[in-house]
Motif scaffolding. Structure first.
Motif, short mmCIF file in Angstrom:
data_model
loop_
_atom_site.label_atom_id
_atom_site.label_comp_id
_atom_site.label_asym_id
_atom_site.label_seq_id
_atom_site.Cartn_x
_atom_site.Cartn_y
_atom_site.Cartn_z
N THR A 1 36.12 37.88 -26.63
CA THR A 1 37.52 37.66 -26.98
C THR A 1 38.44 37.84 -25.78
N ILE A 2 39.36 36.89 -25.59
CA ILE A 2 40.44 37.06 -24.63
C ILE A 2 41.77 36.98 -25.37
N LYS A 3 42.76 37.69 -24.85
CA LYS A 3 44.11 37.61 -25.42
C LYS A 3 45.00 36.87 -24.44
N LEU A 4 45.65 35.84 -24.92
CA LEU A 4 46.59 35.05 -24.13
C LEU A 4 48.00 35.45 -24.54
N SER A 5 48.87 35.73 -23.57
CA SER A 5 50.25 36.10 -23.92
C SER A 5 51.22 35.52 -22.91
N ASN B 1 44.73 35.62 -29.76
CA ASN B 1 43.35 35.93 -29.40
C ASN B 1 42.50 34.67 -29.51
N LEU B 2 41.68 34.42 -28.48
CA LEU B 2 40.80 33.26 -28.46
C LEU B 2 39.37 33.71 -28.20
N HIS C 1 36.74 28.65 -26.69
CA HIS C 1 36.68 27.86 -27.92
C HIS C 1 38.02 27.96 -28.63
N LYS C 2 38.55 26.78 -29.00
CA LYS C 2 39.84 26.74 -29.68
C LYS C 2 39.74 25.85 -30.91
N SER C 3 40.30 26.31 -32.00
CA SER C 3 40.39 25.48 -33.20
C SER C 3 41.59 24.55 -33.07
N GLN C 4 41.71 23.60 -33.96
CA GLN C 4 42.87 22.70 -33.94
C GLN C 4 44.15 23.49 -34.17
N SER C 5 44.05 24.53 -34.99
CA SER C 5 45.20 25.40 -35.25
C SER C 5 45.62 26.13 -33.97
N ASP C 6 44.63 26.62 -33.19
CA ASP C 6 44.92 27.28 -31.91
C ASP C 6 45.64 26.32 -30.97
N ILE C 7 45.15 25.09 -30.89
CA ILE C 7 45.72 24.09 -29.98
C ILE C 7 47.18 23.79 -30.34
N GLU C 8 47.45 23.63 -31.61
CA GLU C 8 48.81 23.35 -32.07
C GLU C 8 49.75 24.52 -31.77
N THR C 9 49.24 25.75 -31.95
CA THR C 9 50.05 26.95 -31.67
C THR C 9 50.38 27.05 -30.19
N LEU C 10 49.39 26.80 -29.34
CA LEU C 10 49.60 26.86 -27.88
C LEU C 10 50.63 25.83 -27.44
N ARG C 11 50.55 24.65 -27.97
CA ARG C 11 51.51 23.60 -27.63
C ARG C 11 52.92 23.98 -28.09
N HIS C 12 53.00 24.58 -29.26
CA HIS C 12 54.30 24.96 -29.81
C HIS C 12 55.03 25.96 -28.92
N TYR C 13 54.26 26.86 -28.25
CA TYR C 13 54.87 27.88 -27.41
C TYR C 13 54.87 27.52 -25.93
N GLY C 14 54.73 26.22 -25.63
CA GLY C 14 54.88 25.75 -24.26
C GLY C 14 53.68 26.00 -23.36
N HIS D 1 49.03 23.21 -21.22
CA HIS D 1 47.89 23.14 -20.31
C HIS D 1 46.73 24.01 -20.80
N PHE D 2 47.06 25.17 -21.43
CA PHE D 2 46.00 26.05 -21.91
C PHE D 2 45.35 25.47 -23.16
N SER D 3 46.08 24.64 -23.89
CA SER D 3 45.49 24.02 -25.07
C SER D 3 44.38 23.05 -24.68
N LYS D 4 44.45 22.54 -23.43
CA LYS D 4 43.42 21.61 -22.95
C LYS D 4 42.36 22.32 -22.10
N LEU D 5 42.68 23.55 -21.67
CA LEU D 5 41.79 24.28 -20.78
C LEU D 5 40.55 24.77 -21.53
N ASN D 6 39.38 24.46 -21.00
CA ASN D 6 38.13 24.82 -21.67
C ASN D 6 37.25 25.79 -20.89
N GLU D 7 37.44 25.85 -19.55
CA GLU D 7 36.58 26.70 -18.73
C GLU D 7 37.39 27.48 -17.70
N ILE D 8 37.03 28.76 -17.53
CA ILE D 8 37.60 29.59 -16.48
C ILE D 8 36.44 30.13 -15.66
#
Length: 207
Positions: free
Chosen positions: A50-54, A67-68, A80-93, A96-103
């Motif tokens: 688990t990672i926390k994005l803020s 949390n992702l 790993h992101k669900s469709q709900s995660d992606i929509e939430t990330l986009r909503h809060y600006g 780029h993280f909604s598309k990011l898959n690897e670190i």
């Protein structure tokens, strides 16, 4: 006997280094983006999955936290992101993280090559909080100003006197210089972690 002992010690050292290189780093990281339309942010590796994005805490702005889940494979965090995660990330600006898959885990930092994002351990943020000027091959460090949660300058540092004199000295010849600016991801690749806050390089043109 000595050869056997030496071989055993060498094997143990290699095993320790391999184990350390595959260890999952923990803690809070400050994410510096290259895209001017994207937002800097924090990530915290909480546990092995688990990672926390803020978002950055700013006055009168909601601080987003999410949390992702991820998988740690080799030196890569696969997020790993669900469709709900992606929509939430986009909503809060944080598009780029909604598309990011690897670190990728690099030396002291985390990197996302696709979107040119570098994640710096919090402990290095203060250490690297200056802009480096490289003029005619010589380095001059200028401490960066600090801002508060209102976006107002909290502390402004004096201008480096040697830098000021050097800039004054070449002022009339600036047209003869090529100016290159590096920040974040690109500054790290060229100069290392201590210069991620920014490098301004002035190189005299050859005619």
């Amino acid at each position: 006997m000595k050869k056997v002992l030496f071989s055993l010690i060498f094997f143990l050292l290699c095993a320790i280094q391999l184990s350390a290189s595959n260890e999952l780093p923990r803690g809070i990281y400050y994410g510096m983006v290259t895209d001017s339309l994207a937002q800097n942010h924090y990530i915290e590796i909480i546990n092995d999955s688990t990672i926390k994005l803020s978002s950055i805490n700013l006055h009168m702005r909601f601080q987003f936290e999410e949390n992702l889940k991820f998988k740690f494979e080799g030196r890569i965090l696969k997020i790993h992101k669900s469709q709900s995660d992606i929509e939430t990330l986009r909503h809060y600006g944080l598009q780029h993280f909604s598309k990011l898959n690897e670190i990728i885990i690099a030396d002291k930092v985390l990197l996302n090559k696709e979107y040119q994002v570098i994640y710096i351990p919090i402990k290095y943020c203060e250490k690297s909080n200056y802009t480096t000027y490289i003029i005619d091959g010589k380095e001059y460090l200028q401490k960066n100003a600090r801002s508060n949660s209102y976006g107002l300058v909290k502390k402004r540092h004096k201008i480096n006197r040697k830098l000021k004199r050097k800039l004054k000295h070449i002022e009339s010849d600036l047209d003869d210089y090529e100016i290159k600016v590096y920040k974040g991801y690109n500054a790290y690749l060229k100069f290392g972690i201590d210069k991620v806050s920014g490098v301004i390089e002035l190189i005299k043109k050859t005619h």
